[in-house]
Write a protein that holds these residues in place. Sequence first.
Motif, short mmCIF file in Angstrom:
data_model
loop_
_atom_site.label_atom_id
_atom_site.label_comp_id
_atom_site.label_asym_id
_atom_site.label_seq_id
_atom_site.Cartn_x
_atom_site.Cartn_y
_atom_site.Cartn_z
N UNK A 168 0.97 -0.62 0.36
CA UNK A 168 0.59 -0.22 0.04
C UNK A 168 0.79 1.56 0.19
N UNK A 169 2.05 1.36 1.60
CA UNK A 169 3.14 2.15 1.04
C UNK A 169 3.74 2.13 -0.86
N UNK A 170 3.91 1.24 -1.06
CA UNK A 170 3.91 1.93 -2.67
C UNK A 170 3.31 2.77 -3.68
N UNK A 171 1.61 1.78 -3.22
CA UNK A 171 1.31 2.17 -4.39
C UNK A 171 0.75 3.80 -4.42
N UNK A 172 0.88 4.16 -2.65
CA UNK A 172 0.42 5.85 -2.60
C UNK A 172 1.98 6.31 -3.19
N UNK A 173 3.01 6.08 -2.80
CA UNK A 173 4.19 7.11 -3.23
C UNK A 173 4.08 7.03 -4.71
N UNK A 174 3.73 5.81 -5.56
CA UNK A 174 3.41 5.87 -7.07
C UNK A 174 2.38 6.72 -7.59
N UNK A 175 1.40 6.95 -7.14
CA UNK A 175 0.57 7.64 -7.21
C UNK A 175 0.43 9.42 -6.89
N UNK A 176 1.28 9.54 -5.55
CA UNK A 176 1.59 10.63 -5.43
C UNK A 176 2.74 11.44 -6.41
N UNK A 177 3.60 10.06 -7.13
CA UNK A 177 4.57 10.97 -7.75
C UNK A 177 3.82 11.02 -8.96
N UNK A 178 2.78 10.34 -9.56
CA UNK A 178 2.00 10.60 -11.12
C UNK A 178 1.30 11.50 -10.64
N UNK A 179 0.64 11.85 -9.81
CA UNK A 179 -0.46 13.22 -9.02
C UNK A 179 0.36 14.11 -9.36
N UNK A 180 1.36 14.73 -8.32
CA UNK A 180 2.51 15.91 -8.86
C UNK A 180 2.98 16.18 -9.98
N UNK A 181 3.72 14.91 -10.59
CA UNK A 181 4.31 15.47 -11.76
C UNK A 181 3.53 15.83 -12.97
N UNK A 182 2.46 14.80 -12.61
CA UNK A 182 1.12 14.56 -13.97
C UNK A 182 0.75 15.78 -13.99
N UNK A 183 -0.07 16.33 -12.49
CA UNK A 183 0.03 18.07 -12.33
C UNK A 183 0.51 18.87 -12.90
N UNK A 184 2.18 19.27 -12.62
CA UNK A 184 2.49 20.30 -13.17
C UNK A 184 3.49 20.52 -14.54
N UNK A 185 3.05 19.17 -14.65
CA UNK A 185 4.34 18.78 -16.30
C UNK A 185 5.77 19.12 -16.24
N UNK A 186 5.61 18.43 -14.89
CA UNK A 186 7.35 18.33 -14.24
C UNK A 186 7.95 16.94 -14.64
N UNK A 187 9.00 17.13 -15.45
CA UNK A 187 9.86 16.15 -15.79
C UNK A 187 10.20 14.83 -13.81
N UNK A 188 10.35 14.03 -14.24
CA UNK A 188 9.87 13.22 -13.06
C UNK A 188 11.94 12.66 -12.54
N UNK A 189 12.33 13.10 -11.42
CA UNK A 189 13.27 13.00 -10.74
C UNK A 189 14.46 11.50 -11.36
N UNK A 190 15.51 12.07 -11.53
CA UNK A 190 15.94 10.56 -12.01
C UNK A 190 16.11 10.36 -10.41
N UNK A 191 15.67 8.12 -10.40
CA UNK A 191 15.51 7.82 -9.07
C UNK A 191 16.15 8.41 -8.06
N UNK A 192 16.16 6.95 -7.26
CA UNK A 192 16.70 7.33 -6.03
C UNK A 192 15.88 7.90 -4.72
#
Length: 147
Positions: free
Chosen positions: A101-125
């Motif tokens: 569940x934590x992993x899914x929440x993390x993925x959704x957070x990244x998708x929502x935050x970066x998708x909403x602002x049209x930003x490029x996702x950070x490279x790993x880490x």
Amino acid sequence: MGTDPEAFDAFYRRHVRMVTGFVARRVLDPHLVDELTTEVFLAAIETADRYRARLGGETAWLVGIARNVLAAERRRSARQLDKDRRAGGRRPLAPYDIERLEERIDVLTVEVEYGRHGAVQPAGGGRAERGHSRAQANAHTPTHPGR
């Protein structure tokens, strides 16, 4: 009585049968009867300084305490029953379920935050990125290992 062990022992011996009977007539589980009877006497020790003989005898005082203990138990039991009802027979989460569940929440957070602002996702880490990678790797892994 509250600070005198001998006085409490005599008090307990005089009243334990009556308190146990009072509780047992209202509760079916003998283990719970024992637990609640203990709670009655613990409450009596804690409130001994407030006992006033002119307002009623020891028996009436203990019955009042027992009624309060039983009412508190009924409220606790009703809350637990409500929780169980709302859970609808679902099993508690196992540690691996929580991690997924934590992993899914993390993925959704990244998708929502970066998708909403049209930003490029950070490279790993980052934690979210690791969660996204693990979530993709586990996409076809059974939810319940060993079943």
